[in-house]
Design a protein around this motif. Structure first.
Motif, PDB file in Angstrom:
ATOM      1  N   GLY A 160       0.806  -1.229   0.000  1.00 42.82           N
ATOM      2  CA  GLY A 160       0.000   0.000   0.000  1.00 42.82           C
ATOM      3  C   GLY A 160       0.837   1.275   0.000  1.00 42.82           C
ATOM      4  N   ARG A 161       2.134   1.145   0.300  1.00 42.91           N
ATOM      5  CA  ARG A 161       2.998   2.324   0.377  1.00 42.91           C
ATOM      6  C   ARG A 161       3.067   3.094  -0.938  1.00 42.91           C
ATOM      7  N   SER A 162       3.000   2.367  -2.045  1.00 41.06           N
ATOM      8  CA  SER A 162       3.158   3.052  -3.326  1.00 41.06           C
ATOM      9  C   SER A 162       2.024   4.066  -3.548  1.00 41.06           C
ATOM     10  N   PRO A 163       0.746   3.679  -3.459  1.00 40.98           N
ATOM     11  CA  PRO A 163      -0.296   4.715  -3.569  1.00 40.98           C
ATOM     12  C   PRO A 163      -0.288   5.703  -2.410  1.00 40.98           C
ATOM     13  N   PHE A 164       0.025   5.219  -1.215  1.00 43.55           N
ATOM     14  CA  PHE A 164       0.025   6.105  -0.037  1.00 43.55           C
ATOM     15  C   PHE A 164       1.069   7.214  -0.216  1.00 43.55           C
ATOM     16  N   ASP A 165       2.283   6.834  -0.615  1.00 42.50           N
ATOM     17  CA  ASP A 165       3.348   7.820  -0.823  1.00 42.50           C
ATOM     18  C   ASP A 165       3.027   8.749  -1.989  1.00 42.50           C
TER      19      ASP A 165
END
Lengths: 359, 359
Positions: free
Chosen positions: B164-169
């Motif tokens: 989820g880090r990719s969309p979150f970042d």
């Protein structure tokens, strides 16, 4: 503190590795921003300029916290995780300068001033100062988000990163809370030693030294054993470091940073030096000192009188004694057998570097 | 958009769960702050007041993004991860109000105004407005740090969180970049449709709809299959949503939020409505419109003239047509067989809710 002249100093050896990691991260993120809009280039320039000037204190303590917990020398993952703390610090500085409305930072225009100049140079509509402040708030926000992004992308196993979350999260909450309390003490005109010490504890000691050490230990998987050692070392050293900084902020820094004498008095900072002076002076002197503190047009004569009172009241000696006592406390904590031998001497050198009379 | 009157609406069902998670997080973090200093209570009060008023749009899209990717109904972990987006939004709003120097937010004093009043009520030293702005910058920073802390503590396996880090970042970088570009377009007085659309894309479409959907899909482990579907749905819907908001900001919102007519014209916002009007009007009308736009003392008569030009130039119809076209595009994307059946109708309802003529 400046890097020692030896390139093998515990600061210098970390600094170059951290600088390289920051540069790689910024190169990738500049590309990401420019893909959104070419007009973001000046914001990225300002961000990188702020990032370039740091002493890498927090990464240094993070790295030696890792080594003291048995972490391998030169592991690129720890340099990346440690470098993430520089983004947090960049956010703190950019936002601090907005909050204090400071014109300069390390001899260069503060970020909001730099962006205000961009506005003025282009003759854009509206208020240049307002544009600069708004842009600086956003640039600081970007630094804060990237701090976390860089940490999470440092390459450690996810379990290690999650273990490091506890000091990482605490550090962010504590520095913002400490900064809020500092702002509050200024406007309340606090004269209490306890209040000054509390701000030093959260804004300096925990944020700059204790939590970075904890983070290093957590990443190395030995947080539980080393956290008490690093607290016993970091809190007194952090207070001593801030006290040294406060004394230099009053009497001036003869070395390269060239902080002019009286700077903190003109700003009206409510430091422990001020609290000690007021507590140790007679009523008439204390009243005069109080009335001069924070006057933006403070004359050189007034600064000299205030400095003389700080000395004659015994406040300066009291502060110097505290620096010595706290430094000794920090050194004593390094005797712990839990500490890996490789970090003992570097952490000892860092006590000397953080508290020496010229930065 | 308001929640529909039915408690089973796709917004309302998420809202209560997200509210409960935010409350639990705030209770724990209030205790953490008060342990540092009791004087932090008013800052925490202000933070919670800002957090209380949200419509939970981003958590709603995150949740339905999760369901559409096959995630289980009512999983508390997804409510926690989704609630983290509200902290990001709280940071954006608190800092936005500082940047725009707005007095109110949702009919209540903006955070910096609230803290300025605290300063004035206590008769503290210095400038109340300055204290309020500084405190609000720090409160926004705390929200940004806590967004990430809450996400990482949501209880998902670490591998899911990392996915989820990719969309979150991306979401964080994009909203800050979009906000910077928005500020820039205001001061440059941009009249280009493309520039207005780019700001809508980053500040609204990606931030409010696309990235939260992506995050839900990533947490459910199906980012790769669903990201294109959610982009095809989220980008046009987000632009339609912002366009609807821009039209209401000019003509007023007859429903409960009670935005007065002409508000955005008085603020001088460089929306697509404005770009269309200027592009479609004759030179004399365009010049007059330009000269009135952003005048803080704009009369009701002037607002009426401007609204009439927006209509007679064809700009209003053009914008309404775009809302319809983009809504249809979003609806068409929902036909994808990759989407779990359970989310199709709720995501369809969200199109209607986001673009209806009264919010």
């Amino acid at each position: 503190m400046s890097a020692s002249s030896s390139s093998a100093s515990p600061v210098a050896s970390v600094r170059s590795a951290v600088d390289a990691e920051l540069e790689a991260f910024c190169t990738a993120h500049r590309a990401q921003l420019l893909e959104i809009g070419a007009e973001l280039a000046p914001a990225m320039d300002a961000l990188e300029a702020m990032l370039a000037g740091g002493k890498r204190l927090r990464p240094t303590f993070c790295y030696w916290g890792w080594r003291g917990a048995g972490g391998a020398a030169g592991d690129p993952r720890v340099f990346r995780a440690a470098a993430a703390l520089e983004f947090l610090q960049a956010c703190a500085l950019v936002h601090d300068d907005v909050i204090d409305n400071s014109d300069t930072r390390r001899g260069l225009p503060a970020t909001h001033k730099r962006l205000a100049k961009l506005h003025a140079d282009h003759g854009w509509n509206g208020d240049s100062e307002g544009f600069g402040q708004g842009a600086a708030v956003l640039i600081g926000d970007l630094c804060l988000a990237w701090s976390d992004e860089m940490y999470q992308a440092s390459g450690f196993p996810l379990e290690s990163l999650q273990r490091g979350r506890s000091p990482f999260d605490a550090m962010r909450t504590e520095v913002m809370a400490g900064q809020y309390l500092d702002t509050l003490e200024q406007v309340r005109g606090t004269e209490s030693r306890e209040a000054a010490l509390r701000v030093m504890r959260y804004k300096s000691a925990k944020y700059t030294i204790e939590r970075p050490l904890h983070l290093g230990a957590a990443l190395a998987g030995r947080h539980e054993e080393l956290a008490p050692v690093y607290t016993a070392y970091g809190i007194p050293l952090g207070v001593a470091f801030q006290l040294r900084d406060d004394v230099l902020g009053v009497f001036g820094d003869p070395s390269t940073t060239g902080k002019p004498a009286g700077d903190d008095l003109r700003e009206g900072k409510r430091t422990l030096v001020v609290a000690e002076t007021l507590a140790r002076s007679g009523r008439a002197d204390a009243d005069r000192f109080r009335s001069l503190l924070g006057a933006p047009d403070l004359s050189m004569e007034a600064v000299e009188w205030m400095c003389a009172l700080i000395e004659s009241s015994g406040a300066l000696d009291a502060c110097e004694e505290l620096v010595t006592r706290y430094s000794d406390e920090a050194l004593a904590a390094l005797e712990s057998p839990a500490l890996d031998e490789s970090a003992r001497e570097p952490l000892r050198e860092l006590v000397a570097a953080a508290t020496r009379r010229a930065h």
